[in-house]
Scaffold this motif. Sequence first.
Motif, PDB file in Angstrom:
ATOM      1  N   VAL A 167      -0.459   1.023  17.959  1.00  0.00           N
ATOM      2  CA  VAL A 167       0.829   1.716  18.037  1.00  0.00           C
ATOM      3  C   VAL A 167       1.550   1.311  19.324  1.00  0.00           C
ATOM      4  N   ALA A 168       0.831   1.313  20.429  1.00  0.00           N
ATOM      5  CA  ALA A 168       1.437   0.948  21.716  1.00  0.00           C
ATOM      6  C   ALA A 168       1.942  -0.496  21.680  1.00  0.00           C
ATOM      7  N   LEU A 169       1.153  -1.390  21.107  1.00  0.00           N
ATOM      8  CA  LEU A 169       1.547  -2.794  21.020  1.00  0.00           C
ATOM      9  C   LEU A 169       2.756  -2.975  20.111  1.00  0.00           C
ATOM     10  N   PHE A 170       2.764  -2.249  18.992  1.00  0.00           N
ATOM     11  CA  PHE A 170       3.894  -2.322  18.058  1.00  0.00           C
ATOM     12  C   PHE A 170       5.179  -1.827  18.724  1.00  0.00           C
ATOM     13  N   LYS A 171       5.085  -0.742  19.472  1.00  0.00           N
ATOM     14  CA  LYS A 171       6.268  -0.200  20.146  1.00  0.00           C
ATOM     15  C   LYS A 171       6.792  -1.198  21.180  1.00  0.00           C
ATOM     16  N   GLU A 172       5.874  -1.825  21.882  1.00  0.00           N
ATOM     17  CA  GLU A 172       6.264  -2.841  22.864  1.00  0.00           C
ATOM     18  C   GLU A 172       6.950  -4.016  22.166  1.00  0.00           C
ATOM     19  N   ALA A 173       6.414  -4.439  21.031  1.00  0.00           N
ATOM     20  CA  ALA A 173       7.004  -5.546  20.274  1.00  0.00           C
ATOM     21  C   ALA A 173       8.389  -5.161  19.744  1.00  0.00           C
ATOM     22  N   GLU A 180      10.461  -3.113  21.144  1.00  0.00           N
ATOM     23  CA  GLU A 180      11.407  -3.092  22.262  1.00  0.00           C
ATOM     24  C   GLU A 180      11.984  -4.486  22.509  1.00  0.00           C
ATOM     25  N   LYS A 181      11.130  -5.492  22.357  1.00  0.00           N
ATOM     26  CA  LYS A 181      11.570  -6.868  22.573  1.00  0.00           C
ATOM     27  C   LYS A 181      12.382  -7.382  21.393  1.00  0.00           C
ATOM     28  N   ASN A 182      11.940  -7.023  20.190  1.00  0.00           N
ATOM     29  CA  ASN A 182      12.600  -7.481  18.968  1.00  0.00           C
ATOM     30  C   ASN A 182      12.402  -6.410  17.903  1.00  0.00           C
ATOM     31  N   SER A 183      13.448  -5.711  17.552  1.00  0.00           N
ATOM     32  CA  SER A 183      13.327  -4.569  16.637  1.00  0.00           C
ATOM     33  C   SER A 183      12.855  -4.977  15.240  1.00  0.00           C
ATOM     34  N   LYS A 184      12.964  -6.250  14.912  1.00  0.00           N
ATOM     35  CA  LYS A 184      12.523  -6.708  13.595  1.00  0.00           C
ATOM     36  C   LYS A 184      11.087  -7.221  13.597  1.00  0.00           C
ATOM     37  N   ALA A 185      10.433  -7.225  14.747  1.00  0.00           N
ATOM     38  CA  ALA A 185       9.070  -7.738  14.842  1.00  0.00           C
ATOM     39  C   ALA A 185       8.096  -6.873  14.046  1.00  0.00           C
ATOM     40  N   VAL A 186       8.295  -5.570  14.100  1.00  0.00           N
ATOM     41  CA  VAL A 186       7.424  -4.611  13.408  1.00  0.00           C
ATOM     42  C   VAL A 186       8.320  -3.556  12.785  1.00  0.00           C
ATOM     43  N   SER A 187       8.046  -3.215  11.547  1.00  0.00           N
ATOM     44  CA  SER A 187       8.898  -2.228  10.882  1.00  0.00           C
ATOM     45  C   SER A 187       8.710  -0.836  11.489  1.00  0.00           C
ATOM     46  N   LYS A 188       9.802  -0.127  11.581  1.00  0.00           N
ATOM     47  CA  LYS A 188       9.781   1.240  12.106  1.00  0.00           C
ATOM     48  C   LYS A 188       8.899   2.117  11.220  1.00  0.00           C
ATOM     49  N   LYS A 189       8.944   1.872   9.927  1.00  0.00           N
ATOM     50  CA  LYS A 189       8.157   2.660   8.978  1.00  0.00           C
ATOM     51  C   LYS A 189       6.662   2.508   9.245  1.00  0.00           C
ATOM     52  N   LEU A 190       6.212   1.281   9.539  1.00  0.00           N
ATOM     53  CA  LEU A 190       4.793   1.057   9.818  1.00  0.00           C
ATOM     54  C   LEU A 190       4.369   1.828  11.067  1.00  0.00           C
ATOM     55  N   VAL A 191       5.178   1.766  12.099  1.00  0.00           N
ATOM     56  CA  VAL A 191       4.856   2.483  13.344  1.00  0.00           C
ATOM     57  C   VAL A 191       4.802   3.986  13.094  1.00  0.00           C
ATOM     58  N   GLU A 192       5.792   4.501  12.395  1.00  0.00           N
ATOM     59  CA  GLU A 192       5.831   5.944  12.124  1.00  0.00           C
ATOM     60  C   GLU A 192       4.674   6.375  11.241  1.00  0.00           C
ATOM     61  N   SER A 193       4.342   5.590  10.235  1.00  0.00           N
ATOM     62  CA  SER A 193       3.234   5.923   9.343  1.00  0.00           C
ATOM     63  C   SER A 193       1.916   5.942  10.101  1.00  0.00           C
ATOM     64  N   LEU A 194       1.739   4.970  10.976  1.00  0.00           N
ATOM     65  CA  LEU A 194       0.511   4.903  11.766  1.00  0.00           C
ATOM     66  C   LEU A 194       0.424   6.077  12.728  1.00  0.00           C
TER      67      LEU A 194
END
Length: 81
Positions: free
Chosen positions: A54-60, A62-76
């Motif tokens: 989760v921490a790594l996804f949030k960091e990614a 921040e750099k590029n909002s399309k790197a990881v889907s918001k839905k995946l982060v929220e679901s996790l």
Amino acid sequence: MKIEKLEKLLPEVVEKLSKLKSGEALASELSWCIGSFKHDNNPEGLIEKSQQAVALFKEAREKNSKAVSKKLVESLEKALS
């Protein structure tokens, strides 16, 4: 905490981590934790590595909002709460 939801999300999490350059090591650690959990039903490693993901996804994001889907982060995050 919802271990069943976490288990369903983990393949997608591992796949996304392996695509991120900074997440390859975490992806292999999380894969190992999945196997360990299936063997001993102790979710401690899964939880710890998922929180790191989760921490790594949030960091990614921040750099590029399309790197990881918001839905995946929220679901996790929801599965970990």
